[in-house]
Motif scaffolding. Structure first.
Motif, PDB file in Angstrom:
ATOM      1  N   SER A  30       0.835  -1.195   0.000  1.00 57.48           N
ATOM      2  CA  SER A  30       0.000   0.000   0.000  1.00 57.48           C
ATOM      3  C   SER A  30       0.869   1.243   0.000  1.00 57.48           C
ATOM      4  O   SER A  30       1.937   1.284   0.620  1.00 57.48           O
ATOM      5  CB  SER A  30      -0.924   0.007   1.219  1.00 57.48           C
ATOM      6  N   ASP A  31       0.387   2.292  -0.683  1.00 51.79           N
ATOM      7  CA  ASP A  31       1.108   3.556  -0.717  1.00 51.79           C
ATOM      8  C   ASP A  31       0.482   4.592   0.203  1.00 51.79           C
ATOM      9  O   ASP A  31       0.779   5.769   0.120  1.00 51.79           O
ATOM     10  CB  ASP A  31       1.144   4.114  -2.148  1.00 51.79           C
ATOM     11  N   GLY A  32      -0.437   4.140   1.064  1.00 47.43           N
ATOM     12  CA  GLY A  32      -1.114   5.075   1.950  1.00 47.43           C
ATOM     13  C   GLY A  32      -1.216   4.533   3.358  1.00 47.43           C
ATOM     14  O   GLY A  32      -0.279   3.952   3.896  1.00 47.43           O
ATOM     15  N   SER A  92      -8.746  -3.572  -4.029  1.00 43.56           N
ATOM     16  CA  SER A  92      -7.395  -3.519  -3.459  1.00 43.56           C
ATOM     17  C   SER A  92      -6.335  -3.082  -4.463  1.00 43.56           C
ATOM     18  O   SER A  92      -5.209  -2.754  -4.079  1.00 43.56           O
ATOM     19  CB  SER A  92      -7.021  -4.892  -2.876  1.00 43.56           C
ATOM     20  N   ASP A  93      -6.648  -3.082  -5.757  1.00 41.05           N
ATOM     21  CA  ASP A  93      -5.681  -2.622  -6.755  1.00 41.05           C
ATOM     22  C   ASP A  93      -5.534  -1.108  -6.769  1.00 41.05           C
ATOM     23  O   ASP A  93      -4.606  -0.574  -7.375  1.00 41.05           O
ATOM     24  CB  ASP A  93      -6.097  -3.091  -8.157  1.00 41.05           C
ATOM     25  N   LEU A  94      -6.455  -0.402  -6.108  1.00 43.50           N
ATOM     26  CA  LEU A  94      -6.435   1.052  -6.112  1.00 43.50           C
ATOM     27  C   LEU A  94      -5.333   1.574  -5.197  1.00 43.50           C
ATOM     28  O   LEU A  94      -5.044   1.009  -4.143  1.00 43.50           O
ATOM     29  CB  LEU A  94      -7.776   1.612  -5.643  1.00 43.50           C
ATOM     30  N   SER A  95      -4.734   2.681  -5.597  1.00 45.77           N
ATOM     31  CA  SER A  95      -3.798   3.370  -4.715  1.00 45.77           C
ATOM     32  C   SER A  95      -4.597   4.082  -3.622  1.00 45.77           C
ATOM     33  O   SER A  95      -5.810   4.279  -3.734  1.00 45.77           O
ATOM     34  CB  SER A  95      -2.974   4.391  -5.508  1.00 45.77           C
ATOM     35  N   TRP A  96      -3.887   4.486  -2.572  1.00 49.93           N
ATOM     36  CA  TRP A  96      -4.559   5.204  -1.487  1.00 49.93           C
ATOM     37  C   TRP A  96      -5.181   6.501  -2.008  1.00 49.93           C
ATOM     38  O   TRP A  96      -6.325   6.831  -1.697  1.00 49.93           O
ATOM     39  CB  TRP A  96      -3.555   5.502  -0.375  1.00 49.93           C
ATOM     40  N   GLU A  97      -4.442   7.238  -2.814  1.00 46.81           N
ATOM     41  CA  GLU A  97      -4.953   8.500  -3.346  1.00 46.81           C
ATOM     42  C   GLU A  97      -6.195   8.276  -4.199  1.00 46.81           C
ATOM     43  O   GLU A  97      -7.173   9.032  -4.113  1.00 46.81           O
ATOM     44  CB  GLU A  97      -3.863   9.185  -4.177  1.00 46.81           C
ATOM     45  N   GLU A  98      -6.176   7.229  -5.017  1.00 44.81           N
ATOM     46  CA  GLU A  98      -7.323   6.941  -5.877  1.00 44.81           C
ATOM     47  C   GLU A  98      -8.528   6.520  -5.055  1.00 44.81           C
ATOM     48  O   GLU A  98      -9.664   6.920  -5.340  1.00 44.81           O
ATOM     49  CB  GLU A  98      -6.949   5.846  -6.871  1.00 44.81           C
ATOM     50  N   ALA A  99      -8.332   5.704  -4.013  1.00 45.24           N
ATOM     51  CA  ALA A  99      -9.439   5.275  -3.166  1.00 45.24           C
ATOM     52  C   ALA A  99     -10.073   6.462  -2.457  1.00 45.24           C
ATOM     53  O   ALA A  99     -11.310   6.569  -2.370  1.00 45.24           O
ATOM     54  CB  ALA A  99      -8.947   4.248  -2.147  1.00 45.24           C
ATOM     55  N   VAL A 100      -9.242   7.371  -1.951  1.00 42.70           N
ATOM     56  CA  VAL A 100      -9.768   8.569  -1.297  1.00 42.70           C
ATOM     57  C   VAL A 100     -10.527   9.432  -2.288  1.00 42.70           C
ATOM     58  O   VAL A 100     -11.595   9.967  -1.988  1.00 42.70           O
ATOM     59  CB  VAL A 100      -8.613   9.363  -0.644  1.00 42.70           C
ATOM     60  N   ARG A 101      -9.978   9.581  -3.488  1.00 43.55           N
ATOM     61  CA  ARG A 101     -10.634  10.401  -4.501  1.00 43.55           C
ATOM     62  C   ARG A 101     -12.014   9.864  -4.830  1.00 43.55           C
ATOM     63  O   ARG A 101     -12.986  10.625  -4.952  1.00 43.55           O
ATOM     64  CB  ARG A 101      -9.775  10.439  -5.778  1.00 43.55           C
ATOM     65  N   VAL A 122     -17.685  -8.151  -8.508  1.00 44.21           N
ATOM     66  CA  VAL A 122     -17.468  -9.337  -7.670  1.00 44.21           C
ATOM     67  C   VAL A 122     -17.175 -10.550  -8.542  1.00 44.21           C
ATOM     68  O   VAL A 122     -16.262 -11.343  -8.265  1.00 44.21           O
ATOM     69  CB  VAL A 122     -18.681  -9.582  -6.770  1.00 44.21           C
ATOM     70  N   LEU A 123     -17.945 -10.720  -9.619  1.00 45.03           N
ATOM     71  CA  LEU A 123     -17.740 -11.871 -10.491  1.00 45.03           C
ATOM     72  C   LEU A 123     -16.405 -11.800 -11.225  1.00 45.03           C
ATOM     73  O   LEU A 123     -15.802 -12.838 -11.518  1.00 45.03           O
ATOM     74  CB  LEU A 123     -18.893 -11.971 -11.505  1.00 45.03           C
ATOM     75  N   SER A 124     -15.954 -10.586 -11.529  1.00 42.05           N
ATOM     76  CA  SER A 124     -14.665 -10.465 -12.226  1.00 42.05           C
ATOM     77  C   SER A 124     -13.476 -10.703 -11.303  1.00 42.05           C
ATOM     78  O   SER A 124     -12.372 -10.976 -11.770  1.00 42.05           O
ATOM     79  CB  SER A 124     -14.543  -9.058 -12.832  1.00 42.05           C
ATOM     80  N   ARG A 125     -13.694 -10.589  -9.974  1.00 39.89           N
ATOM     81  CA  ARG A 125     -12.668 -10.806  -8.960  1.00 39.89           C
ATOM     82  C   ARG A 125     -11.504  -9.844  -9.076  1.00 39.89           C
ATOM     83  O   ARG A 125     -10.419 -10.110  -8.560  1.00 39.89           O
ATOM     84  CB  ARG A 125     -12.132 -12.241  -9.014  1.00 39.89           C
ATOM     85  N   SER A 126     -11.699  -8.726  -9.775  1.00 40.00           N
ATOM     86  CA  SER A 126     -10.619  -7.765  -9.940  1.00 40.00           C
ATOM     87  C   SER A 126     -10.297  -7.088  -8.622  1.00 40.00           C
ATOM     88  O   SER A 126     -11.184  -6.547  -7.950  1.00 40.00           O
ATOM     89  CB  SER A 126     -11.024  -6.694 -10.977  1.00 40.00           C
ATOM     90  N   GLY A 127      -9.027  -7.085  -8.235  1.00 41.11           N
ATOM     91  CA  GLY A 127      -8.589  -6.421  -7.030  1.00 41.11           C
ATOM     92  C   GLY A 127      -8.973  -7.116  -5.753  1.00 41.11           C
ATOM     93  O   GLY A 127      -8.878  -6.531  -4.675  1.00 41.11           O
ATOM     94  N   ALA A 128      -9.409  -8.380  -5.815  1.00 42.51           N
ATOM     95  CA  ALA A 128      -9.841  -9.114  -4.627  1.00 42.51           C
ATOM     96  C   ALA A 128      -8.704  -9.992  -4.118  1.00 42.51           C
ATOM     97  O   ALA A 128      -8.383 -10.997  -4.736  1.00 42.51           O
ATOM     98  CB  ALA A 128     -11.078  -9.951  -4.940  1.00 42.51           C
ATOM     99  N   TYR A 129      -8.078  -9.595  -3.002  1.00 43.40           N
ATOM    100  CA  TYR A 129      -7.049 -10.413  -2.392  1.00 43.40           C
ATOM    101  C   TYR A 129      -6.842  -9.966  -0.955  1.00 43.40           C
ATOM    102  O   TYR A 129      -7.384  -8.964  -0.525  1.00 43.40           O
ATOM    103  CB  TYR A 129      -5.719 -10.351  -3.145  1.00 43.40           C
TER     104      TYR A 129
END
Length: 501
Positions: free
Chosen positions: A381-383, A460-469, A494-501
């Motif tokens: 994480s960057d945040g 979870s693939d999002l950066s901290w700045e992007e999640a806050v934005r 959810v079905l694509s499972r992108s960023g799920a870990y």
């Protein structure tokens, strides 16, 4: 052209633009700039939409005719009525602007125009029937018109998905020349690149002399001066010139720039400097002939919030009843997989800073929280968050639960109790909130959500700045319609499972 007279404080990236030194004759446009030809993709896309519109009208009217109880004869008024509907529908869509290039792929605006065409068709049929004393089939009009509207909307949704996929690959886009000071130009270009499905591609920039090197390094595009906009737009074959937010002192610059672009076919846009504020909060208000951009305050109370709370509890209660067998099966799987409680309880911070206990199915070993310090070197994480792609603390069942977001289903109990909402910002930890600045703290103005913009945009693939934005965008632009859209997109995420870990 979009007009903007938003004011900015001194020293901001959107500070006033200087007036170009080169004089321009206001009485005639700059004809030396060649006209930009219309993009072929827009014509082909519009033709495809026309075909879908006619097909929707034929299918809807044909289905109603075949399902009707009255026999179809040569003198039956049903056939000419159906034919009139098929002819009138594409024309009404043209009249309401559903085929304008600027609404292609925009979503709500495009769908709204289709809906408006449906209402107009109903009103037109009633008017013609009354004025001409015609005996139009009520079943045909009242059933066919809603049916063809729904079919047309379905066609628009499918076409929008195709268009977004094409734009993600760099096709069907507008070439944009960004104009302004260096900081504002980089911010706008970054936002345009982030929203790739919007169909805008920055091909150049025109900035003040002191910012040319910075913009060239950041964007890797040709960079010119503020006096070179028209010529550079022609050289780069730009479709659009986007000027970053400017104060009243730059009005003369915008006026002269609009004169230079007159007759070239190049669209002139002005970014309001409020990228995260959109939708119904922005309005153009004329005051004594002067167009001003009105920004309404976000609403955190009122009937909308009452409706949202009622919908949250109703949906959560219904979902808990329907999902009881699944919840029991998941609880048993967690219990048999590893030692420890079925539910994981963690203190989180909710609306207005009030703390609550958030529930999840346990997906890690019991002492997972005490192992964070030992794993800190693996934090990606960057945040303020702690994230690992392959976390050794996650159990076998837990890894499967996380991939499908099933570990979050017990949060329906939080929604039912009122500490959470179905849609909202990510519920933060107290240690995160302790490090918030004043802007990030705005996330706490609304209830945290089981899902949100962060969930459908990469998790979870999002950066901290992007999640806050994304969380702040939701807080600033909340609406019931936005909630419904997020819920619909959550299933796909959810079905694509992108960023799920």
């Amino acid at each position: 052209m979009l007009l903007d007279h938003s004011t900015t404080g001194p020293g901001t990236a959107a500070a006033a633009l200087p007036v170009p030194r080169t004089p321009v004759d206001a009485a005639r446009p700059l004809r030396s700039v060649r006209r930009v030809p219309a993009r072929r993709w827009a014509g082909r896309y519009s033709a495809a939409l026309h075909a879908l519109d006619v097909l929707a009208a034929v299918l809807a009217t044909g289905a109603v005719l075949l399902a009707g109880s009255s026999p179809l004869t040569a003198g039956s008024p049903l056939v000419p009525t159906a034919a009139a509907l098929v002819v009138a529908w594409p024309l009404l869509l043209l009249g309401t602007g559903a085929h304008e290039e600027r609404v292609f792929g925009t979503g709500s605006d495009e769908y709204r125009r289709v809906g408006r065409a449906g209402f107009l068709l109903l009103a037109l049929a009633a008017l013609v029937s009354f004025a001409g004393q015609l005996e139009l089939s009520r079943a045909l009009v009242l059933l066919a018109v809603p049916a063809l509207t729904v079919l047309t909307l379905a066609g628009r949704v499918a076409a929008r998905c195709v268009l977004r996929r094409l734009r993600a690959r760099g096709a069907c886009t507008k070439r944009v020349l960004v104009v302004g000071r260096a900081g504002a130009v980089v911010d706008l270009a970054t936002a345009v690149g982030r929203e790739g499905y919007a169909g805008l591609r920055v091909v150049g920039a025109c900035v003040t002399p002191d910012g040319r090197a910075r913009v060239a390094d950041a964007l890797a595009v040709p960079v010119g001066g503020l006096d070179d906009v028209a010529a550079m737009a022609a050289r780069l074959d730009a479709d659009t010139v986007a000027v970053t937010s400017a104060s009243e002192t730059a009005a003369e610059y915008l006026r002269r720039l609009s004169w230079q672009l007159e007759g070239t076919g190049i669209e002139l846009l002005v970014a309001p400097g409020l990228i995260e504020v959109a939708g119904p909060r922005l309005h153009i208000r004329p005051f004594e002939g002067l167009p001003l951009l009105s920004v309404e305050q976000p609403r955190f109370e009122g009937w909308g919030r009452l409706v949202k709370g009622g919908v949250d509890r109703a949906v959560a209660g219904t979902a808990l009843l329907l999902l009881t067998p699944l919840l029991l099966a998941l609880a048993l799987a967690v219990r048999l997989d590893s030692a420890g409680p079925v539910l994981y309880r963690q203190e989180r911070v909710g609306v207005n800073g009030r703390r609550f206990t958030m529930l999840k199915f346990r997906s890690m070993v019991v002492d997972a929280d005490r192992q964070v310090a030992a794993l800190q070197a693996e934090n990606i994480s960057d945040g303020l968050l702690f994230k690992m792609r392959t976390d050794p603390r996650v159990t076998r069942v837990g890894r499967w639960l996380r991939r499908l977001s099933l570990d979050e289903l017990p949060q329906l109990l939080n929604v039912l109790g009122g500490s959470m909402s179905l849609v909202g910002p990510r519920p933060p930890l107290p240690r995160e909130v302790a490090r918030y600045d004043s802007s990030v703290s705005r996330r706490l103005l609304v209830r945290p959500g089981l899902t949100g913009l962060w969930q459908i945009s990469g998790r979870s693939d999002l950066s901290w700045e992007e999640a806050v934005r994304l969380d702040l965008r939701y807080v600033e632009n909340w609406s019931l319609a936005l909630d419904a859209l997020i819920v619909a997109k959550t299933f796909r995420a959810v079905l694509s499972r992108s960023g799920a870990y």
